[in-house]
Each structure stands twice: as C-alpha cells, then as structure tokens.
Design a protein around this motif. Structure first.
Motif, PDB file in Angstrom:
ATOM      1  N   SER A  57       0.943  -1.300  -0.039  1.00  0.00           N
ATOM      2  CA  SER A  57      -0.034  -0.145  -0.067  1.00  0.00           C
ATOM      3  C   SER A  57       0.957   1.287  -0.066  1.00  0.00           C
ATOM      4  O   SER A  57       0.558   2.249  -0.408  1.00  0.00           O
ATOM      5  CB  SER A  57      -0.893  -0.131   1.216  1.00  0.00           C
ATOM      6  N   LYS A  58       2.085   0.969   0.515  1.00  0.00           N
ATOM      7  CA  LYS A  58       3.136   2.448   0.326  1.00  0.00           C
ATOM      8  C   LYS A  58       3.433   2.643  -1.225  1.00  0.00           C
ATOM      9  O   LYS A  58       3.457   4.033  -1.199  1.00  0.00           O
ATOM     10  CB  LYS A  58       4.313   1.839   0.867  1.00  0.00           C
ATOM     11  N   PHE A  59       3.029   1.921  -2.093  1.00  0.00           N
ATOM     12  CA  PHE A  59       3.160   2.498  -3.615  1.00  0.00           C
ATOM     13  C   PHE A  59       2.246   3.424  -3.780  1.00  0.00           C
ATOM     14  O   PHE A  59       2.400   4.401  -4.390  1.00  0.00           O
ATOM     15  CB  PHE A  59       2.780   0.964  -4.246  1.00  0.00           C
ATOM     16  N   ILE A  60       0.909   3.165  -3.317  1.00  0.00           N
ATOM     17  CA  ILE A  60      -0.232   3.969  -3.745  1.00  0.00           C
ATOM     18  C   ILE A  60       0.145   5.278  -2.964  1.00  0.00           C
ATOM     19  O   ILE A  60      -0.248   6.462  -3.352  1.00  0.00           O
ATOM     20  CB  ILE A  60      -1.476   3.344  -3.496  1.00  0.00           C
ATOM     21  N   GLU A  61       0.564   5.052  -1.599  1.00  0.00           N
ATOM     22  CA  GLU A  61       0.809   6.315  -0.752  1.00  0.00           C
ATOM     23  C   GLU A  61       1.885   7.407  -1.562  1.00  0.00           C
ATOM     24  O   GLU A  61       1.785   8.527  -1.537  1.00  0.00           O
ATOM     25  CB  GLU A  61       1.542   6.070   0.343  1.00  0.00           C
ATOM     26  N   HIS A  62       3.130   6.625  -2.198  1.00  0.00           N
ATOM     27  CA  HIS A  62       3.737   7.533  -3.055  1.00  0.00           C
ATOM     28  C   HIS A  62       3.394   8.046  -4.228  1.00  0.00           C
ATOM     29  O   HIS A  62       3.721   9.279  -4.841  1.00  0.00           O
ATOM     30  CB  HIS A  62       5.069   6.810  -3.198  1.00  0.00           C
ATOM     31  N   LEU A  63       2.215   7.600  -4.863  1.00  0.00           N
ATOM     32  CA  LEU A  63       1.590   8.029  -5.791  1.00  0.00           C
ATOM     33  C   LEU A  63       0.706   9.222  -5.714  1.00  0.00           C
ATOM     34  O   LEU A  63       0.362   9.939  -6.538  1.00  0.00           O
ATOM     35  CB  LEU A  63       0.934   7.048  -6.645  1.00  0.00           C
ATOM     36  N   LYS A  64       0.040   9.112  -4.406  1.00  0.00           N
ATOM     37  CA  LYS A  64      -1.016  10.086  -4.120  1.00  0.00           C
ATOM     38  C   LYS A  64      -0.630  11.546  -4.601  1.00  0.00           C
ATOM     39  O   LYS A  64      -1.457  12.259  -5.233  1.00  0.00           O
ATOM     40  CB  LYS A  64      -1.377  10.046  -2.744  1.00  0.00           C
ATOM     41  N   PRO A  65       0.373  12.104  -4.170  1.00  0.00           N
ATOM     42  CA  PRO A  65       0.603  13.599  -4.490  1.00  0.00           C
ATOM     43  C   PRO A  65       0.957  13.928  -5.969  1.00  0.00           C
ATOM     44  O   PRO A  65       0.682  15.142  -6.391  1.00  0.00           O
ATOM     45  CB  PRO A  65       1.935  13.984  -3.630  1.00  0.00           C
ATOM     46  N   ARG A  66       0.981  12.985  -6.819  1.00  0.00           N
ATOM     47  CA  ARG A  66       1.401  13.469  -8.235  1.00  0.00           C
ATOM     48  C   ARG A  66       0.620  12.419  -9.288  1.00  0.00           C
ATOM     49  O   ARG A  66       1.099  12.326 -10.354  1.00  0.00           O
ATOM     50  CB  ARG A  66       2.760  13.204  -8.299  1.00  0.00           C
ATOM     51  N   SER A  67      -0.314  11.848  -8.672  1.00  0.00           N
ATOM     52  CA  SER A  67      -1.137  10.922  -9.586  1.00  0.00           C
ATOM     53  C   SER A  67      -1.583  11.667 -11.058  1.00  0.00           C
ATOM     54  O   SER A  67      -1.482  10.835 -11.838  1.00  0.00           O
ATOM     55  CB  SER A  67      -2.280  10.256  -9.188  1.00  0.00           C
ATOM     56  N   GLY A  68      -2.166  12.823 -10.708  1.00  0.00           N
ATOM     57  CA  GLY A  68      -2.427  13.632 -12.132  1.00  0.00           C
ATOM     58  C   GLY A  68      -1.257  13.676 -12.982  1.00  0.00           C
ATOM     59  O   GLY A  68      -1.492  13.511 -14.167  1.00  0.00           O
ATOM     60  N   ALA A  69      -0.233  14.006 -12.585  1.00  0.00           N
ATOM     61  CA  ALA A  69       0.935  14.277 -13.435  1.00  0.00           C
ATOM     62  C   ALA A  69       1.338  12.769 -14.105  1.00  0.00           C
ATOM     63  O   ALA A  69       1.793  12.566 -15.252  1.00  0.00           O
ATOM     64  CB  ALA A  69       1.966  14.757 -12.776  1.00  0.00           C
ATOM     65  N   VAL A  70       1.265  11.899 -13.205  1.00  0.00           N
ATOM     66  CA  VAL A  70       1.971  10.455 -13.575  1.00  0.00           C
ATOM     67  C   VAL A  70       1.029   9.946 -14.818  1.00  0.00           C
ATOM     68  O   VAL A  70       1.325   9.450 -15.776  1.00  0.00           O
ATOM     69  CB  VAL A  70       1.805   9.411 -12.684  1.00  0.00           C
ATOM     70  N   PHE A  71      -0.381  10.177 -14.733  1.00  0.00           N
ATOM     71  CA  PHE A  71      -1.276   9.594 -15.500  1.00  0.00           C
ATOM     72  C   PHE A  71      -1.942  10.297 -16.687  1.00  0.00           C
ATOM     73  O   PHE A  71      -2.729  10.299 -17.377  1.00  0.00           O
ATOM     74  CB  PHE A  71      -2.409   8.863 -15.138  1.00  0.00           C
ATOM     75  N   ALA A  72      -1.136  11.456 -16.772  1.00  0.00           N
ATOM     76  CA  ALA A  72      -1.580  12.518 -17.923  1.00  0.00           C
ATOM     77  C   ALA A  72      -1.434  12.063 -19.336  1.00  0.00           C
ATOM     78  O   ALA A  72      -2.177  12.577 -19.988  1.00  0.00           O
ATOM     79  CB  ALA A  72      -0.948  13.849 -17.638  1.00  0.00           C
ATOM     80  N   LEU A  73      -0.557  11.213 -19.476  1.00  0.00           N
ATOM     81  CA  LEU A  73      -0.286  10.725 -20.777  1.00  0.00           C
ATOM     82  C   LEU A  73      -0.100  11.852 -21.677  1.00  0.00           C
ATOM     83  O   LEU A  73      -0.535  12.048 -22.938  1.00  0.00           O
ATOM     84  CB  LEU A  73      -1.342   9.937 -21.429  1.00  0.00           C
TER      85      LEU A  73
ATOM     86  N   VAL B 291      -6.375   6.413  -7.372  1.00  0.00           N
ATOM     87  CA  VAL B 291      -5.465   7.050  -6.293  1.00  0.00           C
ATOM     88  C   VAL B 291      -6.189   8.351  -5.595  1.00  0.00           C
ATOM     89  O   VAL B 291      -5.877   8.744  -4.533  1.00  0.00           O
ATOM     90  CB  VAL B 291      -4.067   7.559  -6.978  1.00  0.00           C
ATOM     91  N   SER B 292      -6.787   9.229  -6.370  1.00  0.00           N
ATOM     92  CA  SER B 292      -7.477  10.382  -5.836  1.00  0.00           C
ATOM     93  C   SER B 292      -8.346  10.070  -5.051  1.00  0.00           C
ATOM     94  O   SER B 292      -8.689  10.703  -3.843  1.00  0.00           O
ATOM     95  CB  SER B 292      -8.187  10.938  -7.053  1.00  0.00           C
ATOM     96  N   VAL B 293      -9.137   9.028  -5.148  1.00  0.00           N
ATOM     97  CA  VAL B 293     -10.187   8.670  -4.002  1.00  0.00           C
ATOM     98  C   VAL B 293      -9.780   8.213  -2.625  1.00  0.00           C
ATOM     99  O   VAL B 293     -10.155   8.516  -1.684  1.00  0.00           O
ATOM    100  CB  VAL B 293     -11.106   7.412  -4.581  1.00  0.00           C
ATOM    101  N   LEU B 294      -8.587   7.329  -3.013  1.00  0.00           N
ATOM    102  CA  LEU B 294      -7.790   6.922  -1.815  1.00  0.00           C
ATOM    103  C   LEU B 294      -7.241   8.177  -0.889  1.00  0.00           C
ATOM    104  O   LEU B 294      -7.040   7.948   0.333  1.00  0.00           O
ATOM    105  CB  LEU B 294      -6.708   6.028  -2.089  1.00  0.00           C
ATOM    106  N   ARG B 295      -6.759   9.216  -1.669  1.00  0.00           N
ATOM    107  CA  ARG B 295      -6.325  10.480  -1.069  1.00  0.00           C
ATOM    108  C   ARG B 295      -7.349  11.075  -0.297  1.00  0.00           C
ATOM    109  O   ARG B 295      -6.908  11.635   0.627  1.00  0.00           O
ATOM    110  CB  ARG B 295      -5.620  11.130  -2.394  1.00  0.00           C
ATOM    111  N   LEU B 296      -8.272  11.176  -0.996  1.00  0.00           N
ATOM    112  CA  LEU B 296      -9.482  11.917  -0.225  1.00  0.00           C
ATOM    113  C   LEU B 296     -10.103  11.347   0.729  1.00  0.00           C
ATOM    114  O   LEU B 296     -10.428  12.038   1.570  1.00  0.00           O
ATOM    115  CB  LEU B 296     -10.990  12.037  -1.284  1.00  0.00           C
TER     116      LEU B 296
END
Length: 132
Positions: free
Chosen positions: A79-95, A123-128
C-alpha cells in the motif's frame, strides 16, 4: 516480507521487459519482480520513475502494458506504493506524449486514456478518503 537491498538496475530491466512493444501480455516474472519491489520502501520511487518514463512512449502497446503493471502493483503490491503516488497521480497518468499516429492507435487510445483516468481517480479517491 521482501527485504532485499535496493537494485536500481534490476527494477529498470524488469520494467522494460514487462512493457515491451510486442503483442504478448507482460511476463509474470517481470511483473512479480516489480510487485515484490513495492515492499521495499527504497525502491518505490525507482519503480514509479521507470514506469512513468514508459508512459511517455508513443507506442500504445507500451503505454497499455505500463498501465497494467501500475494496476497490478495497486492490487498485489504494498500500500506504500499508492501512498507515494498520491501527491502526483495527475501528472503520472496525464499521458502527455501519448499520440495516435495510426488508425489502430487512435481506436485503442480512447480505451487507454479512460484506463489511465480510472487509475488516476482510484488514487485520488484513496487520497480524499485518507486511506493508508
């Protein structure tokens, strides 16, 4: 628990081999290497960096396989993997660089963009919800 010391080269090779530009699904042994590495906090940043680089490719097969690896890491990784993605998920998956250079890529790109949006929203839902 996976307590092997970090090996950046091993992660880079596993990511490249799991996301090759061929019509076969990602090999299980390469995906498993990446998933197991998510349990080592020192390797999570390397995994995200190498997978994000693969999302910047223009070949739709590479991008789709990379999204599949992200999804498998969500499901079976730490689950730490998702934790590391939380702040930048929008940039990572922007394609940003993903293009449609031919008709087949154009047809598939609709699905790929929706799949990337799904992963970003997960990831955004988990962050919220402040999920840990």
């Amino acid at each position: 628990m996976y307590l092997q010391k970090p090996n950046k080269r091993r992660i880079k090779i596993a990511v490249k081999k799991a996301t090759k530009n061929n019509s076969k699904p990602p090999k299980a042994k390469h995906v498993k290497t990446i998933q197991l590495a998510t349990f080592n906090a020192f390797e999570i940043e390397d995994i995200i960096r190498h997978l994000t680089k693969r999302l910047d490719k223009q070949h739709w097969i590479v991008v789709l396989k990379t999204l599949q690896v992200f999804h498998r890491c969500y499901k079976d990784g730490d689950s730490k993997f998702i934790e590391h993605l939380k702040p930048r998920s929008g940039a990572v998956f922007a394609l940003r660089r993903f293009g449609t250079d031919n008709l087949k890529a154009h047809v598939v790109s609709i699905f790929i963009r929706k799949y990337a949006k799904y992963l970003e929203e997960k990831v955004s839902v988990l962050r919220l919800l402040d999920f840990q």
